[in-house]
Design a protein around this motif. Structure first.
Motif, PDB file in Angstrom:
ATOM      1  N   GLY A  60      12.643   2.401   8.548  1.00  0.00           N
ATOM      2  CA  GLY A  60      11.898   2.223   9.795  1.00  0.00           C
ATOM      3  C   GLY A  60      11.476   3.545  10.407  1.00  0.00           C
ATOM      4  N   GLY A  61      12.355   4.548  10.358  1.00  0.00           N
ATOM      5  CA  GLY A  61      12.005   5.863  10.883  1.00  0.00           C
ATOM      6  C   GLY A  61      10.877   6.510  10.118  1.00  0.00           C
ATOM      7  N   GLN A  62      10.905   6.338   8.798  1.00  0.00           N
ATOM      8  CA  GLN A  62       9.837   6.888   7.956  1.00  0.00           C
ATOM      9  C   GLN A  62       8.533   6.142   8.191  1.00  0.00           C
ATOM     10  OE1 GLN A  62      11.960   6.295   4.330  1.00  0.00           O
ATOM     11  NE2 GLN A  62      13.038   8.252   4.426  1.00  0.00           N
ATOM     12  N   GLN A  63       8.606   4.829   8.368  1.00  0.00           N
ATOM     13  CA  GLN A  63       7.402   4.063   8.674  1.00  0.00           C
ATOM     14  C   GLN A  63       6.779   4.516   9.988  1.00  0.00           C
ATOM     15  OE1 GLN A  63       8.462  -0.089   8.594  1.00  0.00           O
ATOM     16  NE2 GLN A  63       8.260  -0.251   6.382  1.00  0.00           N
ATOM     17  N   GLN A  64       7.623   4.821  10.984  1.00  0.00           N
ATOM     18  CA  GLN A  64       7.106   5.277  12.264  1.00  0.00           C
ATOM     19  C   GLN A  64       6.365   6.598  12.100  1.00  0.00           C
ATOM     20  OE1 GLN A  64       7.519   3.127  14.776  1.00  0.00           O
ATOM     21  NE2 GLN A  64       6.110   4.339  15.998  1.00  0.00           N
ATOM     22  N   LYS A  65       6.874   7.477  11.250  1.00  0.00           N
ATOM     23  CA  LYS A  65       6.190   8.739  10.986  1.00  0.00           C
ATOM     24  C   LYS A  65       4.850   8.497  10.290  1.00  0.00           C
ATOM     25  CE  LYS A  65      10.373  11.566  10.651  1.00  0.00           C
ATOM     26  NZ  LYS A  65      11.209  12.417   9.777  1.00  0.00           N
ATOM     27  N   VAL A  66       4.795   7.481   9.433  1.00  0.00           N
ATOM     28  CA  VAL A  66       3.533   7.144   8.765  1.00  0.00           C
ATOM     29  C   VAL A  66       2.505   6.670   9.789  1.00  0.00           C
ATOM     30  CG1 VAL A  66       2.420   5.567   7.134  1.00  0.00           C
ATOM     31  CG2 VAL A  66       4.610   6.620   6.547  1.00  0.00           C
ATOM     32  N   LEU A  67       2.930   5.863  10.756  1.00  0.00           N
ATOM     33  CA  LEU A  67       2.010   5.401  11.799  1.00  0.00           C
ATOM     34  C   LEU A  67       1.488   6.577  12.626  1.00  0.00           C
ATOM     35  CD1 LEU A  67       3.874   2.191  13.062  1.00  0.00           C
ATOM     36  CD2 LEU A  67       1.830   2.293  11.626  1.00  0.00           C
ATOM     37  N   ILE A  68       2.364   7.531  12.921  1.00  0.00           N
ATOM     38  CA  ILE A  68       1.926   8.730  13.639  1.00  0.00           C
ATOM     39  C   ILE A  68       0.959   9.532  12.780  1.00  0.00           C
ATOM     40  CG2 ILE A  68       2.692  10.943  14.587  1.00  0.00           C
ATOM     41  CD1 ILE A  68       5.309   9.511  15.386  1.00  0.00           C
ATOM     42  N   ALA A  69       1.266   9.647  11.492  1.00  0.00           N
ATOM     43  CA  ALA A  69       0.383  10.378  10.574  1.00  0.00           C
ATOM     44  C   ALA A  69      -0.993   9.736  10.508  1.00  0.00           C
ATOM     45  CB  ALA A  69       1.010  10.432   9.186  1.00  0.00           C
TER      46      ALA A  69
ATOM     47  N   GLY B  44       6.837  15.998   7.357  1.00  0.00           N
ATOM     48  CA  GLY B  44       7.923  15.979   6.396  1.00  0.00           C
ATOM     49  C   GLY B  44       7.945  14.739   5.528  1.00  0.00           C
ATOM     50  N   MET B  45       6.758  14.205   5.222  1.00  0.00           N
ATOM     51  CA  MET B  45       6.662  12.943   4.489  1.00  0.00           C
ATOM     52  C   MET B  45       6.016  13.082   3.116  1.00  0.00           C
ATOM     53  SD  MET B  45       8.060  10.464   6.200  1.00  0.00           S
ATOM     54  CE  MET B  45       7.319   9.007   5.472  1.00  0.00           C
ATOM     55  N   MET B  46       5.818  14.302   2.644  1.00  0.00           N
ATOM     56  CA  MET B  46       5.130  14.496   1.360  1.00  0.00           C
ATOM     57  C   MET B  46       5.853  13.813   0.204  1.00  0.00           C
ATOM     58  SD  MET B  46       2.197  15.914   1.027  1.00  0.00           S
ATOM     59  CE  MET B  46       2.256  16.599  -0.630  1.00  0.00           C
ATOM     60  N   GLU B  47       7.175  13.864   0.207  1.00  0.00           N
ATOM     61  CA  GLU B  47       7.925  13.289  -0.913  1.00  0.00           C
ATOM     62  C   GLU B  47       7.787  11.765  -0.982  1.00  0.00           C
ATOM     63  OE1 GLU B  47      12.339  13.056  -0.400  1.00  0.00           O
ATOM     64  OE2 GLU B  47      11.915  14.297   1.372  1.00  0.00           O
ATOM     65  N   PHE B  48       7.293  11.160   0.117  1.00  0.00           N
ATOM     66  CA  PHE B  48       7.130   9.705   0.139  1.00  0.00           C
ATOM     67  C   PHE B  48       5.677   9.276  -0.035  1.00  0.00           C
ATOM     68  CE2 PHE B  48      10.746  10.837   2.855  1.00  0.00           C
ATOM     69  CZ  PHE B  48      11.755  10.113   2.248  1.00  0.00           C
ATOM     70  N   ALA B  49       4.790  10.222  -0.323  1.00  0.00           N
ATOM     71  CA  ALA B  49       3.348   9.957  -0.326  1.00  0.00           C
ATOM     72  C   ALA B  49       2.958   8.786  -1.224  1.00  0.00           C
ATOM     73  CB  ALA B  49       2.574  11.213  -0.725  1.00  0.00           C
ATOM     74  N   MET B  50       3.598   8.658  -2.386  1.00  0.00           N
ATOM     75  CA  MET B  50       3.221   7.608  -3.332  1.00  0.00           C
ATOM     76  C   MET B  50       4.126   6.385  -3.248  1.00  0.00           C
ATOM     77  SD  MET B  50       0.643   9.141  -4.345  1.00  0.00           S
ATOM     78  CE  MET B  50       0.084   7.798  -5.393  1.00  0.00           C
ATOM     79  N   ARG B  51       5.047   6.381  -2.315  1.00  0.00           N
ATOM     80  CA  ARG B  51       5.939   5.225  -2.146  1.00  0.00           C
ATOM     81  C   ARG B  51       5.209   4.094  -1.439  1.00  0.00           C
ATOM     82  NH1 ARG B  51      11.450   6.786  -1.606  1.00  0.00           N
ATOM     83  NH2 ARG B  51      11.911   4.689  -0.837  1.00  0.00           N
ATOM     84  N   ASP B  52       5.618   2.864  -1.730  1.00  0.00           N
ATOM     85  CA  ASP B  52       5.089   1.703  -1.029  1.00  0.00           C
ATOM     86  C   ASP B  52       5.563   1.751   0.421  1.00  0.00           C
ATOM     87  OD1 ASP B  52       4.954  -1.083   0.037  1.00  0.00           O
ATOM     88  OD2 ASP B  52       4.215  -1.525  -1.968  1.00  0.00           O
ATOM     89  N   ILE B  53       4.671   1.493   1.357  1.00  0.00           N
ATOM     90  CA  ILE B  53       4.993   1.563   2.779  1.00  0.00           C
ATOM     91  C   ILE B  53       6.120   0.601   3.147  1.00  0.00           C
ATOM     92  CG2 ILE B  53       3.256  -0.161   3.433  1.00  0.00           C
ATOM     93  CD1 ILE B  53       4.138   2.976   5.452  1.00  0.00           C
TER      94      ILE B  53
ATOM     95  N   ALA C 174       0.865  -1.185   0.000  1.00  0.00           N
ATOM     96  CA  ALA C 174       0.000   0.000   0.000  1.00  0.00           C
ATOM     97  C   ALA C 174       0.891   1.221   0.000  1.00  0.00           C
ATOM     98  CB  ALA C 174      -0.912   0.009   1.229  1.00  0.00           C
ATOM     99  N   SER C 175       0.413   2.279  -0.605  1.00  0.00           N
ATOM    100  CA  SER C 175       1.190   3.507  -0.626  1.00  0.00           C
ATOM    101  C   SER C 175       1.119   4.173   0.746  1.00  0.00           C
ATOM    102  CB  SER C 175       0.654   4.460  -1.696  1.00  0.00           C
ATOM    103  OG  SER C 175      -0.637   4.920  -1.337  1.00  0.00           O
ATOM    104  N   VAL C 176       2.054   5.083   0.974  1.00  0.00           N
ATOM    105  CA  VAL C 176       2.060   5.849   2.223  1.00  0.00           C
ATOM    106  C   VAL C 176       0.750   6.608   2.376  1.00  0.00           C
ATOM    107  CG1 VAL C 176       3.107   7.862   3.345  1.00  0.00           C
ATOM    108  CG2 VAL C 176       4.562   6.033   2.433  1.00  0.00           C
ATOM    109  N   ILE C 177       0.305   7.266   1.333  1.00  0.00           N
ATOM    110  CA  ILE C 177      -0.905   8.082   1.431  1.00  0.00           C
ATOM    111  C   ILE C 177      -2.133   7.229   1.707  1.00  0.00           C
ATOM    112  CG2 ILE C 177      -1.459   8.112  -1.060  1.00  0.00           C
ATOM    113  CD1 ILE C 177      -2.173  11.112  -0.629  1.00  0.00           C
ATOM    114  N   ASP C 178      -2.209   6.038   1.107  1.00  0.00           N
ATOM    115  CA  ASP C 178      -3.351   5.152   1.366  1.00  0.00           C
ATOM    116  C   ASP C 178      -3.322   4.639   2.803  1.00  0.00           C
ATOM    117  OD1 ASP C 178      -4.482   5.403  -1.132  1.00  0.00           O
ATOM    118  OD2 ASP C 178      -3.459   3.649  -1.961  1.00  0.00           O
TER     119      ASP C 178
END
Length: 257
Positions: free
Chosen positions: A139-148, A125-134, A91-95
């Motif tokens: 790991g740090g970016q994934q943690q920010k996605v969970l917070i988001a 600070g995660m906009m540039e990763f919005a369409m990336r696969d989770i 799934a993408s970050v945004i989804d």
């Protein structure tokens, strides 16, 4: 929003994990929960979110017992952030973050929801990763996605289960700074189960120290993070220094004998 935990007890297969735990979370406050491995920190977080059902006791949100609320009602008031992402389908970050809107809209989302999710991603600070696969981000970016995702719920209380346990020092500080600023700017509250006593001291307004499923000490960082408390709870001799703002801890050696 005020949260009260009253005499909560929990057991796994008749083995006590939490015993007579009572505490409060005030509006616009960061509450840190610390203690050795296996002392019940994560279990307490999950009981508060009703992922686990306490054996006895009550958990109140503004004097309403959450055991009488539906899963969706709880999700509108509290956002849960687990330690890490596990078993995630592609799934993408945004989804993934859009899933945080489900308590309000079911499985359908509109432009307003998308706009809010983009706002949250920008905040972290995660906009540039919005369409990336989770599964393809760090790991740090994934943690920010969970917070988001939790922020997308527009919850008044965030529950974070050891949010820095799998992160390097830089990402630990980034995540904690983000949470500190979110609580301050949005006027919400957060409970964080933490391993690192120095992070707890730096970022928590109050600390609950647990030992063997019970609350051993509670109060501001200076009153809880003392040489004697650390010795009694962790079995470690430590130096506790004060930089004029918060105490910081230097572990020395295990206590023997």
């Amino acid at each position: 929003m005020k949260l009260k935990v009253n005499n909560v007890e929990f057991a796994y297969n008749s083995i006590p994990v939490l015993e007579n735990v009572s505490m409060e979370l005030n509006p616009a406050e960061v509450l840190g929960i610390v203690g050795p491995n296996g002392t019940g920190k994560s279990t307490l977080i999950r009981c508060i979110d009703q992922i686990l059902n306490p054996k006895s006791g009550s958990i109140l949100l503004d004097n309403h017992n959450i055991s009488k609320m539906t899963r969706m009602e709880i999700a509108r008031k509290m956002g849960y952030v687990p330690q890490s992402i596990t078993g995630v389908f592609p799934a993408s970050v945004i989804d993934t973050v859009l899933m945080g809107r489900r308590p309000y809209l079911g499985w359908k989302s509109g432009k307003e929801d998308l706009d809010y999710v983009l706002e949250v991603l920008e905040l972290l600070g995660m906009m540039e990763f919005a369409m990336r696969d989770i599964n393809e981000i760090s790991g740090g970016q994934q943690q920010k996605v969970l917070i988001a995702r939790a922020l997308a719920q527009k919850a008044n209380i965030l529950l974070l289960d050891e949010p820095t346990s799998n992160l390097d020092i830089r990402h630990q500080l980034e995540v904690m700074e983000i949470m500190k600023n979110i609580v301050k700017d949005k006027g919400i509250s957060a409970i964080m189960a933490l391993h690192d006593l120095n992070l707890a001291s730096r970022y928590a307004d109050r600390i609950v120290m647990m030992k063997d499923g019970k609350i051993f000490a509670a109060g501001n960082p200076a009153s809880v993070l003392t040489v004697e408390n650390i010795k009694q709870v962790y079995g470690v001799r430590a130096l506790v220094k004060d930089d004029g703002k918060r105490p910081y801890i230097i572990p020395i050696e295990p206590v023997t004998g």
